[in-house]
Scaffold this motif. Structure first.
Motif, PDB file in Angstrom:
ATOM      1  N   ASN A   1     -12.288  18.449  42.040  1.00  0.00           N
ATOM      2  CA  ASN A   1     -13.280  17.383  41.923  1.00  0.00           C
ATOM      3  C   ASN A   1     -13.866  17.265  40.524  1.00  0.00           C
ATOM      4  O   ASN A   1     -14.870  16.584  40.346  1.00  0.00           O
ATOM      5  N   LEU A   2     -13.304  17.941  39.526  1.00  0.00           N
ATOM      6  CA  LEU A   2     -13.844  17.870  38.174  1.00  0.00           C
ATOM      7  C   LEU A   2     -13.532  16.516  37.537  1.00  0.00           C
ATOM      8  O   LEU A   2     -12.402  16.039  37.577  1.00  0.00           O
ATOM      9  N   LYS A   3     -14.547  15.930  36.962  1.00  0.00           N
ATOM     10  CA  LYS A   3     -14.390  14.664  36.251  1.00  0.00           C
ATOM     11  C   LYS A   3     -14.183  14.962  34.770  1.00  0.00           C
ATOM     12  O   LYS A   3     -14.496  16.056  34.296  1.00  0.00           O
ATOM     13  N   PRO A   4     -13.658  14.014  34.003  1.00  0.00           N
ATOM     14  CA  PRO A   4     -13.404  14.250  32.570  1.00  0.00           C
ATOM     15  C   PRO A   4     -14.651  14.691  31.808  1.00  0.00           C
ATOM     16  O   PRO A   4     -14.566  15.556  30.929  1.00  0.00           O
ATOM     17  N   LEU A   5     -15.809  14.146  32.116  1.00  0.00           N
ATOM     18  CA  LEU A   5     -17.038  14.539  31.428  1.00  0.00           C
ATOM     19  C   LEU A   5     -17.376  16.001  31.705  1.00  0.00           C
ATOM     20  O   LEU A   5     -17.794  16.725  30.797  1.00  0.00           O
ATOM     21  N   GLU A   6     -17.165  16.453  32.925  1.00  0.00           N
ATOM     22  CA  GLU A   6     -17.442  17.849  33.270  1.00  0.00           C
ATOM     23  C   GLU A   6     -16.485  18.794  32.534  1.00  0.00           C
ATOM     24  O   GLU A   6     -16.874  19.879  32.104  1.00  0.00           O
ATOM     25  N   ILE A   7     -15.231  18.390  32.398  1.00  0.00           N
ATOM     26  CA  ILE A   7     -14.251  19.213  31.678  1.00  0.00           C
ATOM     27  C   ILE A   7     -14.656  19.340  30.211  1.00  0.00           C
ATOM     28  O   ILE A   7     -14.593  20.426  29.627  1.00  0.00           O
ATOM     29  N   VAL A   8     -15.108  18.245  29.615  1.00  0.00           N
ATOM     30  CA  VAL A   8     -15.545  18.265  28.221  1.00  0.00           C
ATOM     31  C   VAL A   8     -16.756  19.180  28.065  1.00  0.00           C
ATOM     32  O   VAL A   8     -16.843  19.957  27.097  1.00  0.00           O
ATOM     33  N   LEU A   9     -17.688  19.128  29.000  1.00  0.00           N
ATOM     34  CA  LEU A   9     -18.862  20.006  28.940  1.00  0.00           C
ATOM     35  C   LEU A   9     -18.463  21.477  29.051  1.00  0.00           C
ATOM     36  O   LEU A   9     -19.010  22.322  28.342  1.00  0.00           O
ATOM     37  N   ILE A  10     -17.516  21.775  29.902  1.00  0.00           N
ATOM     38  CA  ILE A  10     -17.059  23.165  30.047  1.00  0.00           C
ATOM     39  C   ILE A  10     -16.417  23.641  28.746  1.00  0.00           C
ATOM     40  O   ILE A  10     -16.662  24.762  28.288  1.00  0.00           O
ATOM     41  N   ILE A  11     -15.609  22.791  28.126  1.00  0.00           N
ATOM     42  CA  ILE A  11     -14.969  23.150  26.855  1.00  0.00           C
ATOM     43  C   ILE A  11     -16.016  23.376  25.770  1.00  0.00           C
ATOM     44  O   ILE A  11     -15.918  24.320  24.978  1.00  0.00           O
ATOM     45  N   LEU A  12     -17.043  22.531  25.720  1.00  0.00           N
ATOM     46  CA  LEU A  12     -18.116  22.711  24.734  1.00  0.00           C
ATOM     47  C   LEU A  12     -18.866  24.024  24.941  1.00  0.00           C
ATOM     48  O   LEU A  12     -19.199  24.719  23.980  1.00  0.00           O
ATOM     49  N   VAL A  13     -19.138  24.369  26.182  1.00  0.00           N
ATOM     50  CA  VAL A  13     -19.832  25.628  26.472  1.00  0.00           C
ATOM     51  C   VAL A  13     -18.973  26.814  26.025  1.00  0.00           C
ATOM     52  O   VAL A  13     -19.480  27.774  25.428  1.00  0.00           O
ATOM     53  N   ILE A  14     -17.673  26.751  26.281  1.00  0.00           N
ATOM     54  CA  ILE A  14     -16.773  27.831  25.857  1.00  0.00           C
ATOM     55  C   ILE A  14     -16.767  27.940  24.336  1.00  0.00           C
ATOM     56  O   ILE A  14     -16.812  29.046  23.778  1.00  0.00           O
ATOM     57  N   LEU A  15     -16.735  26.802  23.643  1.00  0.00           N
ATOM     58  CA  LEU A  15     -16.777  26.817  22.178  1.00  0.00           C
ATOM     59  C   LEU A  15     -18.073  27.430  21.668  1.00  0.00           C
ATOM     60  O   LEU A  15     -18.077  28.181  20.692  1.00  0.00           O
ATOM     61  N   LEU A  16     -19.186  27.111  22.304  1.00  0.00           N
ATOM     62  CA  LEU A  16     -20.470  27.667  21.877  1.00  0.00           C
ATOM     63  C   LEU A  16     -20.548  29.171  22.130  1.00  0.00           C
ATOM     64  O   LEU A  16     -21.103  29.919  21.330  1.00  0.00           O
ATOM     65  N   LEU A  17     -19.990  29.612  23.239  1.00  0.00           N
ATOM     66  CA  LEU A  17     -20.057  31.037  23.575  1.00  0.00           C
ATOM     67  C   LEU A  17     -19.182  31.889  22.654  1.00  0.00           C
ATOM     68  O   LEU A  17     -19.607  32.945  22.189  1.00  0.00           O
ATOM     69  N   PHE A  18     -17.953  31.461  22.427  1.00  0.00           N
ATOM     70  CA  PHE A  18     -17.012  32.295  21.694  1.00  0.00           C
ATOM     71  C   PHE A  18     -16.835  31.896  20.234  1.00  0.00           C
ATOM     72  O   PHE A  18     -16.387  32.701  19.435  1.00  0.00           O
ATOM     73  N   GLY A  19     -17.131  30.684  19.885  1.00  0.00           N
ATOM     74  CA  GLY A  19     -16.954  30.230  18.513  1.00  0.00           C
ATOM     75  C   GLY A  19     -15.550  29.726  18.274  1.00  0.00           C
ATOM     76  O   GLY A  19     -14.590  30.160  18.905  1.00  0.00           O
ATOM     77  N   ALA A  20     -15.443  28.802  17.346  1.00  0.00           N
ATOM     78  CA  ALA A  20     -14.152  28.169  17.072  1.00  0.00           C
ATOM     79  C   ALA A  20     -13.171  29.133  16.408  1.00  0.00           C
ATOM     80  O   ALA A  20     -11.963  28.977  16.543  1.00  0.00           O
TER      81      ALA A  20
END
Length: 99
Positions: A4-23
């Protein structure tokens, strides 16, 4: 669960992962994950191959001549990131034959 994940939710999850671990750490993490997967796959193949018997269902026969091949020299493998190369290990009780 994730159907049930929508594209906006996937983008938010990716942003959170980037913030946690760094680019900078994400490519290293992906590389190590891929390396681990390759190692696991090769080990699984090796275990499967070891479990198989040769064609005909018989164990391989010993050499006819009665002589066995000399054992391969043992080596010490360098740790990842170690600049030293692999070197032969001397057998216990044998003198090193260097000239």
């Amino acid at each position: 669960m994730f159907a049930n994940l929508k594209p906006l939710e996937i983008v938010l999850i990716i942003l959170v992962i980037l913030l946690l671990f760094g680019a900078k750490k994400l490519p290293d993490m992906a590389r190590s994950l891929g390396k681990s997967a390759r190692i696991l796959k090769s080990e699984a193949k090796a275990m499967k191959k070891d479990g198989e018997t040769p064609a005909g269902g018989q164990e391989p026969a010993a050499p006819e001549s009665g002589q066995t091949a000399p054992p391969a020299p043992r080596t010490i493998q360098a740790a990842p990131g170690d600049v030293s190369s692999s070197r032969p290990v001397s057998e216990p009780g044998r003198a090193s034959q260097q000239s």
